[in-house]
Each structure stands twice: as C-alpha cells, then as structure tokens.
Design an enzyme around this catalytic site. Structure first.
Site, mmCIF file in Angstrom:
data_model
loop_
_atom_site.group_PDB
_atom_site.id
_atom_site.type_symbol
_atom_site.label_atom_id
_atom_site.label_comp_id
_atom_site.label_asym_id
_atom_site.label_seq_id
_atom_site.Cartn_x
_atom_site.Cartn_y
_atom_site.Cartn_z
ATOM 1 N N SER A 85 8.578 -13.126 -29.167
ATOM 2 C CA SER A 85 9.510 -14.249 -29.076
ATOM 3 C C SER A 85 8.850 -15.529 -29.558
ATOM 4 O O SER A 85 7.646 -15.730 -29.356
ATOM 5 C CB SER A 85 9.935 -14.422 -27.604
ATOM 6 O OG SER A 85 10.589 -15.644 -27.407
ATOM 7 N N LYS A 125 4.958 -12.207 -22.876
ATOM 8 C CA LYS A 125 5.014 -11.810 -24.288
ATOM 9 C C LYS A 125 3.661 -12.044 -24.958
ATOM 10 O O LYS A 125 3.174 -11.218 -25.725
ATOM 11 C CB LYS A 125 6.110 -12.593 -25.028
ATOM 12 C CG LYS A 125 7.521 -12.224 -24.613
ATOM 13 C CD LYS A 125 7.845 -10.772 -24.981
ATOM 14 C CE LYS A 125 9.258 -10.414 -24.621
ATOM 15 N NZ LYS A 125 9.588 -9.020 -24.926
ATOM 16 N N TYR A 151 7.649 -15.904 -18.483
ATOM 17 C CA TYR A 151 8.256 -14.980 -19.457
ATOM 18 C C TYR A 151 7.502 -15.050 -20.786
ATOM 19 O O TYR A 151 7.068 -14.015 -21.314
ATOM 20 C CB TYR A 151 9.741 -15.311 -19.683
ATOM 21 C CG TYR A 151 10.271 -14.667 -20.940
ATOM 22 C CD1 TYR A 151 10.485 -15.419 -22.104
ATOM 23 C CD2 TYR A 151 10.496 -13.297 -20.993
ATOM 24 C CE1 TYR A 151 10.927 -14.812 -23.269
ATOM 25 C CE2 TYR A 151 10.935 -12.686 -22.160
ATOM 26 C CZ TYR A 151 11.146 -13.455 -23.287
ATOM 27 O OH TYR A 151 11.559 -12.855 -24.455
#
Ligand code: NAD
Ligand code: WQD
Length: 337
Positions: A124, A152, A148
């Site tokens: 991302s 990643k 989050y």
C-alpha cells in the site's frame, strides 16, 4: 498457471480473479470470509464461465494452506488476505499484526514447504507516510504512520530478507494507491459491511439514498479546492496490473521488486463528488467537518516504474470509476430486493 489468491473473495482479489481467469490461468480462492461472502465465488463463475474453487480458511492455518498448495499444484500466490482499516488498526494493533504479519509468515512457511517461490504481495502507498516529495516514487522513504501501514511495511521487510536469503524466489510488492470502481457486470464491487470508511463507497451510498449525506473531512488543506487529494485507480486497472506483475516475474527479474500502482493523477474530494453526480445523475448532499485525524492533505503516484517494468499503466478515467461504482450499487440494490 495455477494461482492461489489469498483473500480471493475480497474486493481486489475477486476482480483480479476475473482478469486471471479471462487470461486462462487456473485460479483457486482462499479466504476466511471475515470481510467478504462465499457468494462472490458464484458470481465469479457467472462472470468467467469457469468454476473457481474456494477454500474457506484462515491464512494463519499453515497446515490447511500447505495442503491447498499441494492439492491444487499451485505455482504462484497472490496475497490479498489482510485487514485494511486504518482506524481499526489504531484501536487494535495486536489483531492487525497477528492477522497481517503472522498470517503472512504462515503463508511463507506453507510456500517454503511446497517449493512455491512466486509471490505477488498487496502492499500500500500508506507505507510512504508523510510525503517528503510528491509524486511518491518507489525510492521515497518508507515510514508508515499507523499500525496498518506498519504491518504492510513489516511484511515488505520480511519479504526483502527472504529474497536476500533465497535468490530463487520471485516477489512483486505492489503498492496500491486508492482502488475504486467495479467490474462492468455489476456483479462484484466494493461492498463494505456497515458504514464505509472510504470516500467512494460512502458517496455511492449517499447517491443511492442509503446514507443521508457525505461529511467532507476538512476543506482547509493546501490543495486547489481545499479538500483532500488522492490517486484513485480503477480496480480493473489494478487487477490487470497484477496479471502484468505475475507475467513479469520471470527468471530474469530481480528476486524482489517494489512497484506503485496508481494513475499519477491527484483528484480532490470535491472533484470526485462532482464526477459521481455526473455519472449517477444523483444529488450528493454534503457538509464540511473538521479534518479526520491522520489524514494527509495530498498524495499520488509516480507510475513510471510500472510502465517501464510491467508495461502497465492505468487507462480508465474518473468517470469510468464513478459509473462502474454506481452501476454496482444499483445492481446490488436490485439483488437485495
Ligand atoms: P477486502 O477486505 O475486500 O479483501 C481482503 C480479503 O481477505 C477479505 O475477503 C477477507 O475476508 C480476507 N481475509 C482477511 N484476513 C484473512 C485471514 N486471516 N485469512 C484469510 N482471509 C482473510 O480488502 P481489499 O480492498 O480487497 O484489499 C486487499 C488487499 O489489498 C489487502 O491486503 C489490503 O491491505 C490491500 N490494499 C487495499 C487498499 C484499498 O484501499 N482497498 C489499498 C492498498 C492496499
Ligand atoms: C480519501 C479522501 C478523506 C471519507 C485509505 C487508507 C489507505 C488505503 C486506501 C489500504 C480523504 C476524504 C473520506 C469520507 C471524506 N487503504 N473522505 N469523507 O484515507 O486516502 O486511504 O484507503 O491500504 O491505507 O488510509 O482513503 O477513501 O478514506 O479518503 O472527506 O466520508 O476522502 O479525508 O481526503 P484514504 P479514503
């Protein structure tokens, strides 16, 4: 190729499954259905005319994953499975690291046990954090700003160490910007449970009357119209980017590569709302509130590397993104009635 899609009944996974099946790959879906429905597999059969096996399971179940890789003679994995809500990750980081990071380690162990060494990973743009410069290119420093995004980034770092230790792996880390839109059939699309966090599905629900109004999180940013600017990319372009990435993972490629998947075009909240009004013919009542904590004013991709290395660039327009989203919304409402 026989390809396993973890998270395959999810938003991006299901669209990628449709593209891969159309390219005559054999696709197997693996999903624990925590954020999608098994019925997506049936709709994919309608779209593709092919039966895509669905294994209902958690990526943290290493034994089931290993058995699935063996049974279906999997040659490559596209790893979509993960939790992706930034706000939830701030409230519950342990769940996010367990699901996303430990889940990925489980997948890698299953792949090592079955000598499957080709992997495409859903990363991302959130790994870039506060922009040092824009557009973000793949050399931009990575410094995620929430659990989050850090999940990643941790996974990218694990994959980098794996590629260093085992140069016979072929890994593509695809850094998505803001995926939106839906398959032209109206059978699959972004259909989050409850109140959507993201702008496009929220606008679609306001247009359909399911929600009364849009709250615009701030109009005092240093952007052309004061509202947040993002790089929205059609999910079908994104799906085609996965096919291109898979096909580029040949012997000649480096063990691991990082690639932005975006349009390179920044679009503001007000511009997206206007585009949706034009595409749907519906009004979108809106109010302006304070900024959402943690939001960046603007970010968008430098998509040069994807063009050079994958021969991929986004082709669908903001109007296509809004039109396909609205079509899916209308079809979903008809299915519900
Ligand atoms: P999604 O929630 O629609 O799809 C994820 C799928 O993974 C869901 O079907 C869910 O049930 C499944 N899943 C989650 N945890 C699992 C587990 N432990 N075991 C098995 N299945 C599990 O989300 P999406 O938008 O399709 O995103 C797919 C991937 O792309 C995610 O990894 C996400 O972080 C990443 N991504 C998404 C966006 C975006 O804005 N949608 C942007 C950048 C990156
Ligand atoms: C877009 C713009 C909001 C909702 C998120 C994740 C990111 C990635 C993509 C996973 C912003 C504004 C939004 C609303 C609004 N996901 N907005 N009212 O925040 O850019 O990115 O999804 O990797 O990690 O952070 O997407 O759609 O939430 O917001 O005004 O009701 O719309 O402020 O400017 P975002 P978004």
């Amino acid at each position: 190729m026989n390809i396993l899609l973890t998270g395959g009944t999810g938003y991006i996974g299901s669209h990628t499954a449709a593209v891969l099946a159309a390219a005559n790959h054999q696709v197997v879906l693996y999903d624990n259905l925590c954020n999608s429905q098994a019925s997506v597999a049936d709709r994919l059969q309608t779209i593709t005319g092919k039966t895509l096996p669905l294994v209902i399971g958690d990526i943290r179940n290493t034994l089931l994953l290993t058995d699935t890789l063996k049974t279906h003679q999997i040659e490559a994995v596209i790893h979509f499975a993960g939790l992706k809500a930034v706000g939830d990750s701030v409230r519950d980081p342990v769940t996010y690291f367990d699901n996303n990071v430990a889940g990925t380690l489980s997948l890698l162990q299953a792949m090592q046990a079955t000598a499957v060494k080709t992997l495409v990973f859903s990363s991302s743009a959130t790994v870039y954090g506060e922009p040092q410069y824009l557009p973000y290119d793949e050399k931009h420093p990575t410094r995620a700003m929430n659990p989050y995004g850090r999940s990643k980034l941790h996974i990218e770092e694990i994959l980098a160490d794996l590629a260093t230790a085992h140069a016979d792996w072929r890994i593509a880390c695809l850094r998505y910007f803001n995926p939106v839109g839906a398959h032209e059939s109206g059978l699959i699309g972004e259909d989050p449970e409850g109140i959507p966090n993201n702008l496009m599905p929220f606008v679609a629900r306001v247009a359909s009357g399911a929600l009364p109004r849009l709250t615009i999180f701030g109009n005092d940013y240093e952007t052309p119209d004061g509202t947040g600017v993002r790089d929205y990319v059609h999910v079908m372009d994104l799906a085609e980017g996965h096919l291109a990435a898979l096909e580029s993972l040949g012997k000649g490629s480096a063990p691991i590569r990082y690639t932005n998947l975006g349009t390179g075009i920044g679009v503001s909240v007000l511009e997206l709302v206007q585009a949706f009004k034009d595409a749907s013919g519906q009004d979108i009542p809106s109010v302006v509130s304070d900024r959402r904590p943690g939001d960046l004013p603007a970010y968008y991709a430098d998509a040069t590397k994807a063009k050079q290395e994958l021969g991929w660039s986004a082709t669908r327009t903001l109007a296509d993104m809004c039109q396909s989203t609205w079509h899916f919304q209308v079809c979903a409402k008809q299915r519900a009635n």
